[in-house]
Design an enzyme around this catalytic site. Structure first.
Site, PDB file in Angstrom:
ATOM      1  N   SER A   1      -0.583   4.116   0.797  1.00 23.67           N
ATOM      2  CA  SER A   1      -1.285   5.064   1.680  1.00 23.67           C
ATOM      3  C   SER A   1      -0.419   5.615   2.818  1.00 23.67           C
ATOM      4  O   SER A   1      -0.491   6.813   3.101  1.00 23.67           O
ATOM      5  CB  SER A   1      -2.567   4.430   2.226  1.00 23.67           C
ATOM      6  OG  SER A   1      -3.464   4.222   1.161  1.00 23.67           O
TER       7      SER A   1
ATOM      8  N   THR B   1     -20.496 -10.100 -16.954  1.00 23.67           N
ATOM      9  CA  THR B   1     -21.808 -10.620 -16.544  1.00 23.67           C
ATOM     10  C   THR B   1     -22.789  -9.461 -16.715  1.00 23.67           C
ATOM     11  O   THR B   1     -22.878  -8.577 -15.863  1.00 23.67           O
ATOM     12  CB  THR B   1     -21.770 -11.064 -15.055  1.00 23.67           C
ATOM     13  OG1 THR B   1     -20.555 -11.794 -14.836  1.00 23.67           O
ATOM     14  CG2 THR B   1     -22.963 -11.904 -14.682  1.00 23.67           C
TER      15      THR B   1
ATOM     16  N   TYR C   1      -3.044   0.863 -10.787  1.00 23.81           N
ATOM     17  CA  TYR C   1      -1.792   1.510 -11.143  1.00 23.81           C
ATOM     18  C   TYR C   1      -0.639   0.563 -10.835  1.00 23.81           C
ATOM     19  O   TYR C   1      -0.797  -0.410 -10.102  1.00 23.81           O
ATOM     20  CB  TYR C   1      -1.598   2.817 -10.363  1.00 23.81           C
ATOM     21  CG  TYR C   1      -1.472   2.581  -8.883  1.00 23.81           C
ATOM     22  CD1 TYR C   1      -2.601   2.538  -8.084  1.00 23.81           C
ATOM     23  CD2 TYR C   1      -0.230   2.340  -8.309  1.00 23.81           C
ATOM     24  CE1 TYR C   1      -2.495   2.265  -6.740  1.00 23.81           C
ATOM     25  CE2 TYR C   1      -0.117   2.067  -6.948  1.00 23.81           C
ATOM     26  CZ  TYR C   1      -1.258   2.031  -6.181  1.00 23.81           C
ATOM     27  OH  TYR C   1      -1.156   1.749  -4.848  1.00 23.81           O
TER      28      TYR C   1
ATOM     29  N   ASN D   1     -14.628   3.326   2.330  1.00 20.18           N
ATOM     30  CA  ASN D   1     -13.153   3.304   2.273  1.00 20.18           C
ATOM     31  C   ASN D   1     -12.542   4.193   3.346  1.00 20.18           C
ATOM     32  O   ASN D   1     -11.325   4.260   3.472  1.00 20.18           O
ATOM     33  CB  ASN D   1     -12.641   3.704   0.887  1.00 20.18           C
ATOM     34  CG  ASN D   1     -12.603   5.206   0.701  1.00 20.18           C
ATOM     35  OD1 ASN D   1     -13.396   5.935   1.295  1.00 20.18           O
ATOM     36  ND2 ASN D   1     -11.682   5.682  -0.115  1.00 20.18           N
TER      37      ASN D   1
ATOM     38  N   ALA E   1     -15.631  -1.639  -6.927  1.00 21.53           N
ATOM     39  CA  ALA E   1     -14.834  -0.478  -7.332  1.00 21.53           C
ATOM     40  C   ALA E   1     -15.665   0.481  -8.181  1.00 21.53           C
ATOM     41  O   ALA E   1     -15.592   1.705  -8.015  1.00 21.53           O
ATOM     42  CB  ALA E   1     -13.605  -0.935  -8.110  1.00 21.53           C
TER      43      ALA E   1
ATOM     44  N   LYS F   1     -14.048  -3.357   1.942  1.00 17.34           N
ATOM     45  CA  LYS F   1     -14.912  -2.161   1.882  1.00 17.34           C
ATOM     46  C   LYS F   1     -16.373  -2.457   2.246  1.00 17.34           C
ATOM     47  O   LYS F   1     -17.055  -1.600   2.803  1.00 17.34           O
ATOM     48  CB  LYS F   1     -14.820  -1.509   0.501  1.00 17.34           C
ATOM     49  CG  LYS F   1     -13.452  -0.865   0.263  1.00 17.34           C
ATOM     50  CD  LYS F   1     -13.361  -0.175  -1.073  1.00 17.34           C
ATOM     51  CE  LYS F   1     -11.912   0.250  -1.318  1.00 17.34           C
ATOM     52  NZ  LYS F   1     -11.736   0.962  -2.572  1.00 17.34           N
TER      53      LYS F   1
ATOM     54  N   SER G   1       0.821  -1.211   0.000  1.00 11.65           N
ATOM     55  CA  SER G   1       0.000   0.000   0.000  1.00 11.65           C
ATOM     56  C   SER G   1       0.859   1.268   0.000  1.00 11.65           C
ATOM     57  O   SER G   1       1.854   1.362   0.727  1.00 11.65           O
ATOM     58  CB  SER G   1      -0.913   0.013   1.225  1.00 11.65           C
ATOM     59  OG  SER G   1      -1.559   1.267   1.305  1.00 11.65           O
TER      60      SER G   1
HETATM   61  P1  ATR Z   1     -13.848  -4.905  -7.136  1.00  8.49           P
HETATM   62  O1  ATR Z   1     -14.228  -4.717  -5.697  1.00  8.49           O
HETATM   63  O2  ATR Z   1     -12.388  -4.664  -7.421  1.00  8.49           O
HETATM   64  O3  ATR Z   1     -14.738  -4.164  -8.076  1.00  8.49           O
HETATM   65  P2  ATR Z   1     -15.257  -7.325  -7.780  1.00  8.49           P
HETATM   66  O4  ATR Z   1     -16.464  -6.845  -7.057  1.00  8.49           O
HETATM   67  O5  ATR Z   1     -14.832  -8.762  -7.628  1.00  8.49           O
HETATM   68  O6  ATR Z   1     -13.972  -6.478  -7.395  1.00  8.49           O
HETATM   69  O7  ATR Z   1     -15.452  -6.999  -9.340  1.00  8.49           O
HETATM   70  C1  ATR Z   1     -14.512  -7.334 -10.303  1.00  8.49           C
HETATM   71  C2  ATR Z   1     -15.001  -6.808 -11.649  1.00  8.49           C
HETATM   72  O8  ATR Z   1     -14.003  -7.097 -12.649  1.00  8.49           O
HETATM   73  C3  ATR Z   1     -16.283  -7.449 -12.124  1.00  8.49           C
HETATM   74  O9  ATR Z   1     -17.008  -6.497 -12.854  1.00  8.49           O
HETATM   75  C4  ATR Z   1     -15.767  -8.572 -13.046  1.00  8.49           C
HETATM   76  O10 ATR Z   1     -16.697  -8.999 -14.018  1.00  8.49           O
HETATM   77  P3  ATR Z   1     -17.854 -10.081 -13.632  1.00  8.49           P
HETATM   78  O11 ATR Z   1     -18.879  -9.330 -12.816  1.00  8.49           O
HETATM   79  O12 ATR Z   1     -18.405 -10.541 -14.925  1.00  8.49           O
HETATM   80  O13 ATR Z   1     -17.156 -11.140 -12.838  1.00  8.49           O
HETATM   81  C5  ATR Z   1     -14.603  -7.875 -13.701  1.00  8.49           C
HETATM   82  N1  ATR Z   1     -13.587  -8.770 -14.261  1.00  8.49           N
HETATM   83  C6  ATR Z   1     -12.697  -9.528 -13.592  1.00  8.49           C
HETATM   84  N2  ATR Z   1     -11.891 -10.194 -14.459  1.00  8.49           N
HETATM   85  C7  ATR Z   1     -12.266  -9.838 -15.716  1.00  8.49           C
HETATM   86  C8  ATR Z   1     -11.825 -10.179 -17.037  1.00  8.49           C
HETATM   87  N3  ATR Z   1     -10.821 -11.031 -17.236  1.00  8.49           N
HETATM   88  N4  ATR Z   1     -12.462  -9.600 -18.088  1.00  8.49           N
HETATM   89  C9  ATR Z   1     -13.484  -8.748 -17.898  1.00  8.49           C
HETATM   90  N5  ATR Z   1     -13.954  -8.389 -16.669  1.00  8.49           N
HETATM   91  C10 ATR Z   1     -13.367  -8.931 -15.594  1.00  8.49           C
END
Ligand code: ATR
Length: 273
Positions: free
Chosen positions: A17, A153, A216, A87, A131, A66, A15
């Site tokens: 931070s 999805t 990043y 956060n 996020a 979070k 981190s």
């Molecule tokens: P965060 O808290 O970082 O947002 P999360 O709630 O697990 O983590 O969400 C991850 C996001 O990245 C989701 O939108 C996921 O898509 P799905 O909802 O379809 O799972 C997306 N994601 C992760 N890997 C991906 C990939 N290889 N290609 C496209 N989207 C991806």
């Protein structure tokens, strides 16, 4: 007396931070200590309670806590309520815990810093997880012409758009439903962590468009490298990290730090590695 703050994460050792907040404290003359604490995955609330018992005044919360932080708060800001994620934890004078979410303001301030106008722009947001949920309200408050959420999805994107429909022009769907060109494309997926690229058409960028990755690192993400090849301006999430930290710092200490010097210092640190 020195006040104590921390960032909770898992893992948390990388981190930035602590460096950011130490710089803010020095700059504003605030007497505080800021550390990084790895909370156990199954007992975030216990870790916060312990920190408070030892005199902790506030904390930042990062992946994957979070939503846990959101659930333990006695009171919430409107934007945290909307994001369903916290956060920033604030120990209140009366003894309770208040939750806020400064991620979205961090993003919009960073966009403003780079002179990127959201008002009237077509914005594409990739991903529908925590996020993205955290940044939609401030983005919509900046009044884009249209905001489309694309997600692997698709139902999750549709539902997320519905949750924010009262705030502006927003719709959601799968990547195949992305239509037209966009002025700002924000990658809020975790795809970059595994080197994956969300399936976008090369024609997604309008002339002069910006590609923004909320992540990043020392090297540009695969998304930013791809976007730059399509002619878009690539920006990583380091500025957002500094800006969200500044909003948290102001909530705790009532002073707004100057983020520019800290941005420069962090860029130096990353490039040294
Ligand atoms: P965060 O808290 O970082 O947002 P999360 O709630 O697990 O983590 O969400 C991850 C996001 O990245 C989701 O939108 C996921 O898509 P799905 O909802 O379809 O799972 C997306 N994601 C992760 N890997 C991906 C990939 N290889 N290609 C496209 N989207 C991806």
């Amino acid at each position: 007396m020195t006040d104590h703050y921390c960032v909770f994460g898992h893992p948390v050792n990388h981190s930035k931070s602590p460096v950011i907040h130490a710089a803010f404290a020095e700059q504003t003359g605030e007497d505080l200590e800021y550390s990084a604490i790895e909370a156990p995955l199954k007992n975030f609330a216990g870790a916060w309670k312990r920190f408070v018992a030892q005199g902790g005044k506030g904390a930042n919360v990062t992946v994957p806590f979070k939503e846990d932080a959101f659930r333990l708060c006695d009171s919430l800001s409107d934007r945290a309520q909307r994001a369903k994620a916290v956060n920033t934890l604030i120990r209140e004078a009366g003894g309770g815990t208040r939750g806020d979410n400064t991620d979205g303001l961090g993003l919009t301030r960073d966009l403003a810093h780079h002179r990127i106008t959201v008002e009237g722009a077509r914005i594409l947001v990739l991903g529908a997880g925590g996020a993205v949920r955290g940044v939609l309200e401030p983005l919509l408050q900046a009044r884009p012409k249209a905001l489309f959420i694309a997600n692997r999805t698709s139902e999750k994107a549709v539902r997320l758009a519905e949750d924010f429909r009262d705030l502006g022009e927003i719709a959601g769907g799968g990547y195949a439903e992305v239509e037209g060109r966009f002025d700002v494309v924000i990658n809020g997926t975790s795809a970059s962590l595994t080197g994956a690229l969300p399936p976008l058409a090369e024609t997604v960028f309008a002339p002069g468009a910006t590609a923004y990755d909320m992540l990043y690192g020392a090297e540009p993400t695969v998304f930013l490298r791809w976007a730059a090849r399509q002619g878009a301006r690539p920006l990583d999430g380091l500025g957002m990290l500094v800006e969200q930290a500044a909003v948290s710092f102001q909530l705790w200490r009532g002073k707004r730090p100057d983020t520019q010097v800290v941005r420069e210092r962090l860029h130096q640190l990353l490039n040294e590695k």
